[in-house]
Scaffold this active site. Sequence first.
Site, PDB file in Angstrom:
ATOM      1  N   ASN A   1      -9.516   1.609   9.472  1.00 36.36           N
ATOM      2  CA  ASN A   1      -8.795   1.327  10.712  1.00 36.36           C
ATOM      3  C   ASN A   1      -9.440   2.039  11.891  1.00 36.36           C
ATOM      4  O   ASN A   1      -9.976   1.420  12.805  1.00 36.36           O
ATOM      5  CB  ASN A   1      -7.328   1.747  10.566  1.00 36.36           C
TER       6      ASN A   1
ATOM      7  N   GLY B   1      -8.795   9.267   8.923  1.00 40.29           N
ATOM      8  CA  GLY B   1      -9.178   9.449  10.316  1.00 40.29           C
ATOM      9  C   GLY B   1     -10.315  10.417  10.569  1.00 40.29           C
ATOM     10  O   GLY B   1     -10.685  10.643  11.729  1.00 40.29           O
TER      11      GLY B   1
ATOM     12  N   ALA C   1      -9.715   5.241   3.532  1.00 40.72           N
ATOM     13  CA  ALA C   1      -9.660   6.461   4.352  1.00 40.72           C
ATOM     14  C   ALA C   1     -10.991   7.187   4.392  1.00 40.72           C
ATOM     15  O   ALA C   1     -11.694   7.300   3.391  1.00 40.72           O
ATOM     16  CB  ALA C   1      -8.570   7.417   3.875  1.00 40.72           C
ATOM     17  N   GLY C   2     -11.322   7.660   5.582  1.00 42.61           N
ATOM     18  CA  GLY C   2     -12.514   8.460   5.788  1.00 42.61           C
ATOM     19  C   GLY C   2     -13.762   7.692   6.161  1.00 42.61           C
ATOM     20  O   GLY C   2     -14.777   8.290   6.530  1.00 42.61           O
TER      21      GLY C   2
ATOM     22  N   LYS D   1       0.872  -1.169   0.000  1.00 37.95           N
ATOM     23  CA  LYS D   1       0.000   0.000   0.000  1.00 37.95           C
ATOM     24  C   LYS D   1       0.907   1.216   0.000  1.00 37.95           C
ATOM     25  O   LYS D   1       1.598   1.497   0.982  1.00 37.95           O
ATOM     26  CB  LYS D   1      -0.923   0.021   1.222  1.00 37.95           C
TER      27      LYS D   1
END
Length: 259
Positions: free
Chosen positions: A206, A157, A184-185, A96
């Site tokens: 995550n 995040g 992401a997001g 990644k």
Amino acid sequence: MWTLADKELDSRLLIGTALYPSPQIMVDAIKASKSEVLTVSLRRQKPEQGGGQEFWNYLKELNLNILPNTAGCHSVKEAVTTAQMARELFGTTWLKLEVIGDDYNLQPNPFELLEATKELISQGFEVFPYCTDDLVLCEKLVEAGCQILMPWGAPIGTGRGLTDPYALKVLRQRMPDITMIVDAGIGSPSHAVQALEMGFDGVLLNTAVAKAADPVKMARAFAHALEAGRLGYEAGVMPEKDLAAPSTPTLGTPFWHQN
């Protein structure tokens, strides 16, 4: 079942390994998520220096696919060096690729990202580039040899979900043969459902799980969300309309009458 690079997988959820309250909660959440791919930041854990040994032992016991990432890298040189170390440590060509251009919103640097992608592909890596939803950038990454793209839904995040659905829909429509994972997001299971209903192949997240009040329960919620979203896409989501349409239309005259 679906194919990610050279692997046949059941789960369409890729999950990160940072920010959990404890290693054991991380393991329990990963198991609950049913994810088969874990992202790991080499620069933050530094296993080559013996750091985070307990963390690495937990990951080995899970026996899942590892997707190393270059989180924290800001240049082509940093990213390439980190990638080479990751390949040696984990024995995988998967990567990644993150090359951050702005420390405020952690937006990828498109110029450095493209250059690093070209270099790493020439070295035999299967590059999963973390990118914005910019169509031209994504086209250039595919031209460079990428078969997988990881456009953001929102900055890392933030938990804001898919902030520009139009741009993501355009990407999906213009590149139907490219594996696309929203990265992401993502902040809630409903965001994951939305991404899968739009035809994206998977979701990587995550913080939404690791920072939840109950990470294990949230991981389980995302597992169901990914399944629901994909089923909705395959079944065919009804198109939106401006006008109401009765679900039980009337035909002719009522079946009752008065004498």
